[in-house]
Design a protein around this motif. Structure first.
Motif: not given
Ligand SMILES: [Zn+2]
Length: 325
Positions: A19, A22, A44, A47
């Motif tokens: 991701c 994050c 993701c 997050c």
């Protein structure tokens, strides 16, 4: 595809996908794009933000936004009646901002389109700032309203920290290469307690979930990121904002988006035709006559659908007022 390999499907877990927001690994496939893995959308697992599998190179993104995106010299994009509707929607936005902050305040509009919100607020005594990626659109705003907007990305703008009372970023965040950098920049520019109004398409709405690529607002590859409520809330909170109100109904984006998804199913092979025709991206008058007639019949039903979805907080957009903590 290698013999025995299984085609990727929505819902598949990809434990190694990184991701970009994050930094954690692991995502679930939301859209398995038929034109290639690079246009896939993944969510993701940490997050909750959704993103294109890979960020396209800058040059490629620039090519998506060639100067003809805002077609005519004065920045108009649609037929006269729709332009009037757009102007009305922008004046409503300006009123909404007025309700939060009195004249004399400083308002920043990020990705300010044709500058209609800024022009209205300037007339009413606000100090206005704007950014815009299109040089043509920025020139049109200066010529029409005398407002100098900055051409370029917000994080590169030399605006003074803690100088803005209200910042608005409407249908822009999903286009940026780094939405968290945008939100953190807005947080820095706002005065303590300053307001942020953000609106994005709601990728968690039933139309997005049920109709896949027939949902107008996946808009791949223009939209590099996608937000449902969980993802947007995570991003705003991580950037230091406190959420005040959330709405999901939009007369401007909702009914048309739902109707377009239905038309896509009724006219296979002509995905988003009505939108593309009205935007001047495609021309086929007989097909336009047919789809406009069918669309006209569907529009009240689509409006009803949007009302029902928004009552369940799952309408087509996420409109959030939040405050700098
Ligand atoms: Zn993440």
């Amino acid at each position: 595809m290698a013999a025995g390999a299984v085609a990727a499907r929505a819902g598949d877990l990809e434990p190694e996908w990184p991701c970009r927001v994050c930094g954690q690994r692991g995502g679930r496939l939301v859209i398995a794009h038929p034109e290639g893995r690079r246009w896939d959308v993944l969510r993701c697992a940490t997050c909750g933000l959704m993103a294109l599998r890979d960020l396209p190179p800058m040059e490629e993104v620039a090519a998506f936004y060639q100067e003809d995106y805002y077609r005519s010299e004065d920045g108009r994009r649609f037929p006269a009646l729709m332009e009037a509707a757009v102007a009305w929607f922008r004046s409503r936005r300006a009123r909404e901002i007025q309700q939060r902050c009195p004249p004399g305040s400083t308002v920043l509009d990020v990705g300010c389109g044709r500058g209609l919100i800024l022009a209205t607020l300037q007339r009413r005594g606000y100090r206005v700032l704007g950014t815009q990626l299109s040089l043509t659109a920025a020139r049109a705003i200066r010529a029409r309203f005398g407002i100098h907007v900055l051409v370029g990305e917000l994080p590169e703008a030399k605006f003074e920290a803690s100088s803005v009372d209200v910042a608005v970023i409407l249908h822009v965040l999903e286009h940026t290469r780094d939405p968290m950098l945008y939100l953190r920049t807005l947080h820095r520019l706002l005065k303590p307690g300053g307001w942020l109004l953000v609106e994005v398409p709601n990728a968690g709405c039933p139309t997005a979930c049920r109709y896949g690529l027939d949902w107008l607002h996946w808009d791949i590859p223009h939209h590099l990121y996608h937000f449902d409520w969980a993802g947007l809330k995570w991003a705003l909170t991580a950037a230091g904002f406190e959420i005040a109100t959330v709405r999901t109904f939009s007369l401007e984006y909702g009914p048309f988006g739902v109707m377009q998804a239905w038309l896509n199913r009724l006219f296979p092979g002509r995905r988003h035709f009505l939108y593309r025709h009205l935007s001047g991206l495609e021309r086929d008058l007989p097909m336009f006559a047919v789809q406009a007639a069918v669309g006209g019949l569907l529009l009240p039903l689509a409006l009803g659908r949007c009302v029902v979805d928004s009552v369940r907080s799952r309408g087509e957009v996420l409109t959030v007022w939040c405050r700098k903590r």
